[in-house]
Design an enzyme around this catalytic site. Structure first.
Site, PDB file in Angstrom:
ATOM      1  N   LYS A   1     120.472 113.568  91.614  1.00 59.82           N
ATOM      2  CA  LYS A   1     119.716 115.013  92.099  1.00 59.82           C
ATOM      3  C   LYS A   1     119.832 115.785  90.955  1.00 59.82           C
ATOM      4  O   LYS A   1     119.045 116.406  90.609  1.00 59.82           O
ATOM      5  CB  LYS A   1     120.200 115.412  93.330  1.00 59.82           C
ATOM      6  CG  LYS A   1     120.077 114.344  94.683  1.00 59.82           C
ATOM      7  CD  LYS A   1     120.458 115.238  95.977  1.00 59.82           C
ATOM      8  CE  LYS A   1     122.019 115.473  95.945  1.00 59.82           C
ATOM      9  NZ  LYS A   1     122.618 113.860  96.146  1.00 59.82           N
TER      10      LYS A   1
ATOM     11  N   ARG B   1     131.878 110.562 101.879  1.00 59.12           N
ATOM     12  CA  ARG B   1     130.612 111.130 101.493  1.00 59.12           C
ATOM     13  C   ARG B   1     129.390 110.392 101.861  1.00 59.12           C
ATOM     14  O   ARG B   1     128.560 110.913 102.272  1.00 59.12           O
ATOM     15  CB  ARG B   1     130.554 111.500 100.287  1.00 59.12           C
ATOM     16  CG  ARG B   1     131.478 112.757  99.797  1.00 59.12           C
ATOM     17  CD  ARG B   1     131.817 113.027  98.470  1.00 59.12           C
ATOM     18  NE  ARG B   1     130.663 113.069  97.401  1.00 59.12           N
ATOM     19  CZ  ARG B   1     130.734 112.954  95.901  1.00 59.12           C
ATOM     20  NH1 ARG B   1     131.687 112.413  95.499  1.00 59.12           N
ATOM     21  NH2 ARG B   1     129.475 113.139  95.414  1.00 59.12           N
TER      22      ARG B   1
ATOM     23  N   ARG C   1     120.900 119.461 104.425  1.00 53.49           N
ATOM     24  CA  ARG C   1     121.962 118.181 104.674  1.00 53.49           C
ATOM     25  C   ARG C   1     121.951 117.658 106.068  1.00 53.49           C
ATOM     26  O   ARG C   1     122.518 116.803 106.194  1.00 53.49           O
ATOM     27  CB  ARG C   1     123.150 118.431 103.862  1.00 53.49           C
ATOM     28  CG  ARG C   1     123.552 117.624 102.580  1.00 53.49           C
ATOM     29  CD  ARG C   1     124.698 118.276 102.189  1.00 53.49           C
ATOM     30  NE  ARG C   1     125.338 117.297 101.426  1.00 53.49           N
ATOM     31  CZ  ARG C   1     125.431 117.382 100.259  1.00 53.49           C
ATOM     32  NH1 ARG C   1     124.850 118.170  99.274  1.00 53.49           N
ATOM     33  NH2 ARG C   1     126.268 116.534  99.453  1.00 53.49           N
TER      34      ARG C   1
ATOM     35  N   ARG D   1     131.231 109.309  86.742  1.00 51.56           N
ATOM     36  CA  ARG D   1     130.958 110.540  86.295  1.00 51.56           C
ATOM     37  C   ARG D   1     131.651 111.619  85.669  1.00 51.56           C
ATOM     38  O   ARG D   1     132.852 111.754  86.240  1.00 51.56           O
ATOM     39  CB  ARG D   1     130.313 111.346  87.645  1.00 51.56           C
ATOM     40  CG  ARG D   1     129.647 112.714  87.448  1.00 51.56           C
ATOM     41  CD  ARG D   1     128.873 113.492  88.395  1.00 51.56           C
ATOM     42  NE  ARG D   1     129.481 113.363  89.848  1.00 51.56           N
ATOM     43  CZ  ARG D   1     128.689 113.806  91.008  1.00 51.56           C
ATOM     44  NH1 ARG D   1     127.448 114.045  90.896  1.00 51.56           N
ATOM     45  NH2 ARG D   1     129.601 113.658  92.178  1.00 51.56           N
TER      46      ARG D   1
ATOM     47  N   ARG E   1     135.024 115.117  88.777  1.00 52.24           N
ATOM     48  CA  ARG E   1     135.186 116.109  90.006  1.00 52.24           C
ATOM     49  C   ARG E   1     136.034 115.481  91.032  1.00 52.24           C
ATOM     50  O   ARG E   1     136.317 114.219  91.127  1.00 52.24           O
ATOM     51  CB  ARG E   1     133.770 116.056  90.857  1.00 52.24           C
ATOM     52  CG  ARG E   1     132.838 117.134  90.663  1.00 52.24           C
ATOM     53  CD  ARG E   1     131.539 117.053  90.894  1.00 52.24           C
ATOM     54  NE  ARG E   1     131.303 116.552  92.607  1.00 52.24           N
ATOM     55  CZ  ARG E   1     130.081 116.552  93.192  1.00 52.24           C
ATOM     56  NH1 ARG E   1     129.069 116.835  91.996  1.00 52.24           N
ATOM     57  NH2 ARG E   1     129.885 116.241  94.406  1.00 52.24           N
TER      58      ARG E   1
HETATM   59  P1  AP5 Z   1     124.337 112.994  89.537  1.00 50.09           P
HETATM   60  O1  AP5 Z   1     122.739 113.655  89.175  1.00 50.09           O
HETATM   61  O2  AP5 Z   1     125.489 114.035  89.464  1.00 50.09           O
HETATM   62  O3  AP5 Z   1     124.091 112.845  91.349  1.00 50.09           O
HETATM   63  P2  AP5 Z   1     123.836 113.793  92.246  1.00 50.09           P
HETATM   64  O4  AP5 Z   1     122.752 113.225  93.115  1.00 50.09           O
HETATM   65  O5  AP5 Z   1     123.838 115.167  92.022  1.00 50.09           O
HETATM   66  O6  AP5 Z   1     125.110 113.444  93.257  1.00 50.09           O
HETATM   67  P3  AP5 Z   1     126.077 114.609  93.819  1.00 50.09           P
HETATM   68  O7  AP5 Z   1     127.516 113.735  93.859  1.00 50.09           O
HETATM   69  O8  AP5 Z   1     126.359 115.892  93.197  1.00 50.09           O
HETATM   70  O9  AP5 Z   1     125.748 114.575  95.369  1.00 50.09           O
HETATM   71  P4  AP5 Z   1     126.610 115.125  96.517  1.00 50.09           P
HETATM   72  O10 AP5 Z   1     125.373 115.360  97.465  1.00 50.09           O
HETATM   73  O11 AP5 Z   1     127.486 114.349  96.892  1.00 50.09           O
HETATM   74  O12 AP5 Z   1     127.321 116.346  95.972  1.00 50.09           O
HETATM   75  P5  AP5 Z   1     127.027 118.005  95.971  1.00 50.09           P
HETATM   76  O13 AP5 Z   1     127.618 118.626  94.904  1.00 50.09           O
HETATM   77  O14 AP5 Z   1     125.655 118.362  96.638  1.00 50.09           O
HETATM   78  O15 AP5 Z   1     124.590 111.732  89.020  1.00 50.09           O
HETATM   79  C1  AP5 Z   1     125.679 111.107  89.425  1.00 50.09           C
HETATM   80  C2  AP5 Z   1     126.043 110.030  88.432  1.00 50.09           C
HETATM   81  O16 AP5 Z   1     125.088 109.043  87.890  1.00 50.09           O
HETATM   82  C3  AP5 Z   1     126.145 110.923  86.764  1.00 50.09           C
HETATM   83  O17 AP5 Z   1     127.514 110.436  86.251  1.00 50.09           O
HETATM   84  C4  AP5 Z   1     124.965 110.540  86.086  1.00 50.09           C
HETATM   85  O18 AP5 Z   1     125.036 110.631  84.718  1.00 50.09           O
HETATM   86  C5  AP5 Z   1     124.661 109.104  86.648  1.00 50.09           C
HETATM   87  N1  AP5 Z   1     123.336 108.881  86.549  1.00 50.09           N
HETATM   88  C6  AP5 Z   1     122.259 109.670  87.352  1.00 50.09           C
HETATM   89  N2  AP5 Z   1     120.957 109.024  87.012  1.00 50.09           N
HETATM   90  C7  AP5 Z   1     121.339 107.699  86.587  1.00 50.09           C
HETATM   91  C8  AP5 Z   1     120.612 106.655  86.249  1.00 50.09           C
HETATM   92  N3  AP5 Z   1     119.387 106.707  86.645  1.00 50.09           N
HETATM   93  N4  AP5 Z   1     121.434 105.376  86.113  1.00 50.09           N
HETATM   94  C9  AP5 Z   1     122.531 105.515  85.800  1.00 50.09           C
HETATM   95  N5  AP5 Z   1     123.362 106.446  86.052  1.00 50.09           N
HETATM   96  C10 AP5 Z   1     122.756 107.632  86.371  1.00 50.09           C
HETATM   97  O19 AP5 Z   1     128.095 118.205  97.275  1.00 50.09           O
HETATM   98  C11 AP5 Z   1     129.398 118.266  97.356  1.00 50.09           C
HETATM   99  C12 AP5 Z   1     130.216 118.656  98.575  1.00 50.09           C
HETATM  100  O20 AP5 Z   1     129.864 119.883  98.745  1.00 50.09           O
HETATM  101  C13 AP5 Z   1     129.557 118.026  99.942  1.00 50.09           C
HETATM  102  O21 AP5 Z   1     130.327 116.854  99.947  1.00 50.09           O
HETATM  103  C14 AP5 Z   1     129.901 118.901 100.844  1.00 50.09           C
HETATM  104  O22 AP5 Z   1     131.383 119.142 101.258  1.00 50.09           O
HETATM  105  C15 AP5 Z   1     129.560 120.275 100.139  1.00 50.09           C
HETATM  106  N6  AP5 Z   1     128.411 120.534 100.251  1.00 50.09           N
HETATM  107  C16 AP5 Z   1     127.282 120.796  99.424  1.00 50.09           C
HETATM  108  N7  AP5 Z   1     126.184 120.925  99.795  1.00 50.09           N
HETATM  109  C17 AP5 Z   1     126.211 121.274 101.325  1.00 50.09           C
HETATM  110  C18 AP5 Z   1     125.418 121.493 102.477  1.00 50.09           C
HETATM  111  N8  AP5 Z   1     124.044 121.690 102.364  1.00 50.09           N
HETATM  112  N9  AP5 Z   1     125.574 121.502 103.588  1.00 50.09           N
HETATM  113  C19 AP5 Z   1     127.144 121.208 103.732  1.00 50.09           C
HETATM  114  N10 AP5 Z   1     128.115 120.647 102.927  1.00 50.09           N
HETATM  115  C20 AP5 Z   1     127.446 121.037 101.640  1.00 50.09           C
HETATM  116 MG    MG Z   2     124.677 116.897  92.065  1.00 45.93          MG
END
Ligand code: AP5
Ligand code: MG
Ligand code: ZN
Length: 213
Positions: free
Chosen positions: A13, A171, A88, A127, A160
Protein backbone atom coordinates in the site's frame (compact mmCIF):
# COMPACT_ATOMS: atom_id res chain seq x y z
CA UNK A 1 -10.50 11.12 -7.20
CA UNK A 2 -10.85 9.61 -3.73
CA UNK A 3 -9.22 6.21 -3.36
CA UNK A 4 -8.90 3.62 -0.62
CA UNK A 5 -5.85 1.36 -0.73
CA UNK A 6 -6.92 -1.84 0.95
CA UNK A 7 -4.71 -4.83 1.61
CA UNK A 8 -2.95 -6.80 4.31
CA UNK A 9 0.18 -5.57 6.09
CA UNK A 10 3.01 -5.73 3.56
CA UNK A 11 0.76 -5.79 0.48
CA UNK A 12 2.53 -2.71 -0.89
CA UNK A 13 0.00 0.00 0.00
CA UNK A 14 2.69 2.47 1.04
CA UNK A 15 5.00 1.57 -1.84
CA UNK A 16 2.28 2.07 -4.45
CA UNK A 17 0.81 5.13 -2.72
CA UNK A 18 4.10 7.01 -3.02
CA UNK A 19 4.14 6.36 -6.78
CA UNK A 20 0.45 7.25 -7.15
CA UNK A 21 1.04 10.60 -5.40
CA UNK A 22 3.38 11.56 -8.27
CA UNK A 23 1.05 10.24 -10.95
CA UNK A 24 -2.20 11.83 -9.75
CA UNK A 25 -0.93 14.74 -7.60
CA UNK A 26 -3.19 13.81 -4.71
CA UNK A 27 -1.94 13.25 -1.14
CA UNK A 28 -1.43 9.91 0.58
CA UNK A 29 -3.15 9.74 3.95
CA UNK A 30 -1.58 6.91 5.92
CA UNK A 31 -3.04 6.52 9.41
CA UNK A 32 -0.04 4.30 10.24
CA UNK A 33 2.39 7.10 9.28
CA UNK A 34 0.37 9.67 11.24
CA UNK A 35 0.35 7.43 14.33
CA UNK A 36 4.08 6.67 14.03
CA UNK A 37 4.82 10.40 13.81
CA UNK A 38 2.79 10.93 17.01
CA UNK A 39 4.71 8.11 18.73
CA UNK A 40 7.99 9.72 17.69
CA UNK A 41 6.91 13.12 18.99
CA UNK A 42 5.74 11.56 22.25
CA UNK A 43 2.31 13.25 22.14
CA UNK A 44 -0.67 11.98 24.16
CA UNK A 45 -2.02 10.34 20.99
CA UNK A 46 1.35 8.70 20.39
CA UNK A 47 1.55 7.31 23.92
CA UNK A 48 -1.93 5.82 23.64
CA UNK A 49 -1.34 4.40 20.15
CA UNK A 50 2.06 2.83 20.85
CA UNK A 51 0.75 0.11 23.18
CA UNK A 52 -1.64 -1.12 20.49
CA UNK A 53 0.83 -0.84 17.62
CA UNK A 54 3.57 -2.76 19.42
CA UNK A 55 1.16 -5.66 19.94
CA UNK A 56 -0.03 -5.55 16.33
CA UNK A 57 -3.52 -4.59 17.44
CA UNK A 58 -5.69 -1.82 16.05
CA UNK A 59 -5.82 1.59 17.68
CA UNK A 60 -9.44 2.30 18.81
CA UNK A 61 -11.82 3.31 16.02
CA UNK A 62 -12.76 6.64 17.63
CA UNK A 63 -9.10 7.74 17.62
CA UNK A 64 -8.35 7.03 13.95
CA UNK A 65 -11.76 8.25 12.77
CA UNK A 66 -11.02 11.60 14.43
CA UNK A 67 -7.62 11.79 12.73
CA UNK A 68 -9.04 11.13 9.26
CA UNK A 69 -11.98 13.46 9.72
CA UNK A 70 -9.57 16.33 10.41
CA UNK A 71 -7.15 15.36 7.66
CA UNK A 72 -9.58 15.10 4.72
CA UNK A 73 -10.80 18.64 5.39
CA UNK A 74 -7.32 20.04 4.72
CA UNK A 75 -7.08 22.14 1.52
CA UNK A 76 -4.68 19.70 -0.19
CA UNK A 77 -7.44 17.07 -0.17
CA UNK A 78 -9.83 19.20 -2.22
CA UNK A 79 -8.91 17.46 -5.50
CA UNK A 80 -8.85 14.01 -3.96
CA UNK A 81 -6.73 11.77 -1.77
CA UNK A 82 -5.58 8.24 -1.18
CA UNK A 83 -6.43 6.58 2.09
CA UNK A 84 -3.68 4.07 3.02
CA UNK A 85 -4.50 1.85 5.98
CA UNK A 86 -7.92 3.39 6.66
CA UNK A 87 -10.65 2.22 7.02
CA UNK A 88 -9.66 -1.04 8.72
CA UNK A 89 -12.89 -2.04 10.42
CA UNK A 90 -16.55 -1.91 9.38
CA UNK A 91 -17.29 0.84 11.96
CA UNK A 92 -14.44 2.91 10.43
CA UNK A 93 -15.90 2.41 6.94
CA UNK A 94 -19.35 3.43 8.14
CA UNK A 95 -17.93 6.50 9.85
CA UNK A 96 -16.08 7.41 6.64
CA UNK A 97 -19.26 7.08 4.58
CA UNK A 98 -21.00 9.33 7.12
CA UNK A 99 -18.35 12.04 6.99
CA UNK A 100 -18.18 11.97 3.18
CA UNK A 101 -21.94 12.28 2.96
CA UNK A 102 -21.73 15.44 5.07
CA UNK A 103 -19.11 16.79 2.68
CA UNK A 104 -21.21 15.75 -0.39
CA UNK A 105 -18.31 13.57 -1.44
CA UNK A 106 -17.65 9.85 -1.88
CA UNK A 107 -15.05 7.14 -2.43
CA UNK A 108 -14.50 6.34 -6.11
CA UNK A 109 -12.34 3.20 -6.00
CA UNK A 110 -11.26 0.67 -3.41
CA UNK A 111 -7.99 -0.77 -4.71
CA UNK A 112 -7.65 -4.17 -3.06
CA UNK A 113 -4.03 -5.38 -3.26
CA UNK A 114 -3.85 -9.17 -2.91
CA UNK A 115 -0.72 -10.98 -1.69
CA UNK A 116 -0.34 -14.39 0.03
CA UNK A 117 0.67 -14.76 3.66
CA UNK A 118 4.15 -16.29 3.19
CA UNK A 119 5.20 -13.47 0.88
CA UNK A 120 3.81 -10.87 3.32
CA UNK A 121 5.96 -12.17 6.18
CA UNK A 122 9.08 -12.03 3.97
CA UNK A 123 8.26 -8.48 2.87
CA UNK A 124 7.59 -7.14 6.35
CA UNK A 125 10.55 -8.67 8.12
CA UNK A 126 12.91 -7.32 5.42
CA UNK A 127 11.40 -3.84 5.14
CA UNK A 128 13.52 -0.75 5.77
CA UNK A 129 12.26 2.86 5.85
CA UNK A 130 14.10 6.18 5.58
CA UNK A 131 14.05 8.16 8.81
CA UNK A 132 14.26 11.45 6.88
CA UNK A 133 11.96 11.16 3.85
CA UNK A 134 9.94 7.99 4.56
CA UNK A 135 11.02 6.18 1.38
CA UNK A 136 10.51 2.41 1.59
CA UNK A 137 13.01 -0.35 0.78
CA UNK A 138 13.43 -4.07 1.19
CA UNK A 139 16.74 -5.74 2.02
CA UNK A 140 16.21 -8.34 -0.74
CA UNK A 141 13.39 -7.21 -3.02
CA UNK A 142 14.15 -3.48 -3.27
CA UNK A 143 17.55 -2.79 -1.68
CA UNK A 144 19.15 0.66 -1.48
CA UNK A 145 22.40 1.16 -3.39
CA UNK A 146 24.31 1.48 -0.11
CA UNK A 147 23.23 -0.64 2.87
CA UNK A 148 21.03 1.30 5.35
CA UNK A 149 21.35 4.58 3.39
CA UNK A 150 18.43 6.15 1.50
CA UNK A 151 19.01 6.48 -2.28
CA UNK A 152 16.79 9.53 -2.45
CA UNK A 153 18.08 11.70 0.42
CA UNK A 154 21.03 9.95 2.08
CA UNK A 155 19.02 9.50 5.29
CA UNK A 156 19.43 6.54 7.64
CA UNK A 157 17.20 3.51 7.10
CA UNK A 158 15.49 1.85 10.07
CA UNK A 159 13.33 -1.18 10.75
CA UNK A 160 9.82 -0.54 12.09
CA UNK A 161 9.18 -1.70 15.68
CA UNK A 162 6.22 -3.80 14.54
CA UNK A 163 8.11 -5.62 11.75
CA UNK A 164 9.27 -8.55 13.89
CA UNK A 165 7.85 -12.05 13.33
CA UNK A 166 5.60 -12.08 16.44
CA UNK A 167 3.97 -8.70 15.79
CA UNK A 168 3.67 -9.44 12.06
CA UNK A 169 1.80 -12.66 12.89
CA UNK A 170 -0.71 -10.84 15.05
CA UNK A 171 -1.09 -8.02 12.48
CA UNK A 172 -1.98 -10.60 9.83
CA UNK A 173 -4.55 -12.24 12.16
CA UNK A 174 -6.06 -8.86 12.99
CA UNK A 175 -6.29 -8.10 9.27
CA UNK A 176 -8.22 -11.31 8.54
CA UNK A 177 -10.59 -10.89 11.45
CA UNK A 178 -11.26 -7.15 11.32
CA UNK A 179 -10.30 -5.71 7.93
CA UNK A 180 -11.11 -8.44 5.39
CA UNK A 181 -14.88 -7.95 5.93
CA UNK A 182 -14.44 -4.55 4.25
CA UNK A 183 -14.10 -6.28 0.89
CA UNK A 184 -17.72 -7.42 1.24
CA UNK A 185 -18.73 -3.98 2.51
CA UNK A 186 -17.33 -2.22 -0.57
CA UNK A 187 -18.38 -4.98 -3.00
CA UNK A 188 -21.95 -4.13 -2.07
CA UNK A 189 -21.15 -0.57 -3.17
CA UNK A 190 -19.55 -1.85 -6.42
CA UNK A 191 -16.23 -0.17 -5.65
CA UNK A 192 -13.72 -3.02 -5.23
CA UNK A 193 -10.90 -3.18 -7.81
CA UNK A 194 -8.88 -6.35 -7.09
CA UNK A 195 -5.19 -6.12 -7.97
CA UNK A 196 -2.69 -8.98 -8.05
CA UNK A 197 -0.04 -7.61 -5.70
CA UNK A 198 2.67 -10.14 -6.55
CA UNK A 199 5.39 -9.29 -9.06
CA UNK A 200 7.51 -6.32 -10.02
CA UNK A 201 6.63 -3.11 -8.15
CA UNK A 202 6.36 -1.16 -11.45
CA UNK A 203 4.11 -3.81 -13.02
CA UNK A 204 1.76 -3.61 -10.06
CA UNK A 205 1.72 0.17 -10.39
CA UNK A 206 0.69 -0.32 -14.04
CA UNK A 207 -2.15 -2.65 -13.00
CA UNK A 208 -3.43 -0.03 -10.54
CA UNK A 209 -3.27 2.94 -12.91
CA UNK A 210 -5.07 0.85 -15.54
CA UNK A 211 -8.08 0.23 -13.29
CA UNK A 212 -8.11 3.86 -12.14
CA UNK A 213 -8.13 5.32 -15.65
P1 AP5 B 1 4.80 -1.56 2.02
O1 AP5 B 1 4.42 -0.83 0.80
O2 AP5 B 1 5.53 -0.84 3.08
O3 AP5 B 1 3.51 -2.34 2.62
P2 AP5 B 1 2.18 -1.78 3.26
O4 AP5 B 1 1.05 -2.41 2.55
O5 AP5 B 1 2.19 -0.30 3.34
O6 AP5 B 1 2.29 -2.47 4.69
P3 AP5 B 1 2.24 -1.86 6.14
O7 AP5 B 1 3.02 -2.78 7.03
O8 AP5 B 1 2.60 -0.42 6.16
O9 AP5 B 1 0.74 -2.03 6.45
P4 AP5 B 1 0.09 -2.06 7.80
O10 AP5 B 1 -1.31 -1.98 7.37
O11 AP5 B 1 0.41 -3.21 8.66
O12 AP5 B 1 0.76 -0.83 8.61
P5 AP5 B 1 0.21 0.61 8.95
O13 AP5 B 1 1.37 1.50 9.00
O14 AP5 B 1 -0.95 0.95 8.13
O15 AP5 B 1 5.68 -2.83 1.57
C1 AP5 B 1 6.20 -3.74 2.53
C2 AP5 B 1 7.60 -4.20 2.09
O16 AP5 B 1 7.48 -4.98 0.90
C3 AP5 B 1 8.58 -3.07 1.77
O17 AP5 B 1 9.85 -3.45 2.22
C4 AP5 B 1 8.55 -2.98 0.23
O18 AP5 B 1 9.79 -2.55 -0.28
C5 AP5 B 1 8.28 -4.42 -0.15
N1 AP5 B 1 7.49 -4.54 -1.38
C6 AP5 B 1 6.46 -3.76 -1.79
N2 AP5 B 1 5.98 -4.19 -2.98
C7 AP5 B 1 6.70 -5.29 -3.30
C8 AP5 B 1 6.67 -6.19 -4.42
N3 AP5 B 1 5.81 -6.05 -5.42
N4 AP5 B 1 7.56 -7.21 -4.43
C9 AP5 B 1 8.46 -7.35 -3.41
N5 AP5 B 1 8.54 -6.55 -2.34
C10 AP5 B 1 7.66 -5.53 -2.28
O19 AP5 B 1 -0.32 0.37 10.44
C11 AP5 B 1 0.53 0.12 11.52
C12 AP5 B 1 -0.25 0.04 12.81
O20 AP5 B 1 -0.88 1.29 13.07
C13 AP5 B 1 -1.40 -0.97 12.85
O21 AP5 B 1 -0.94 -2.26 13.20
C14 AP5 B 1 -2.32 -0.36 13.90
O22 AP5 B 1 -1.86 -0.61 15.21
C15 AP5 B 1 -2.17 1.13 13.63
N6 AP5 B 1 -3.18 1.62 12.65
C16 AP5 B 1 -2.92 2.19 11.44
N7 AP5 B 1 -4.05 2.50 10.81
C17 AP5 B 1 -5.07 2.13 11.65
C18 AP5 B 1 -6.48 2.17 11.56
N8 AP5 B 1 -7.10 2.66 10.46
N9 AP5 B 1 -7.19 1.70 12.59
C19 AP5 B 1 -6.60 1.23 13.71
N10 AP5 B 1 -5.28 1.12 13.85
C20 AP5 B 1 -4.50 1.58 12.83
MG1 MG C 1 2.31 1.13 4.90
ZN1 ZN D 1 15.23 9.31 2.39
Amino acid sequence: MNIILLGPPGAGKGTQAKMLVDQYQIPQISTGDILRAAVKEGTQLGKEAKSYMDKGELVPDSVVIGIVEERIKEPDCAKGYMLDGFPRTVPQAEALDGMLQNLSSMIDHVVSIEVGKEELVKRLTGRRTCRECGAGYHVMFDPPKTEDVCDKCGGELYQRDDDNVETVTSRLEVYEAQTLPLIGYYKTQGKVRPIDGVGDIKDIFGRITQVLS
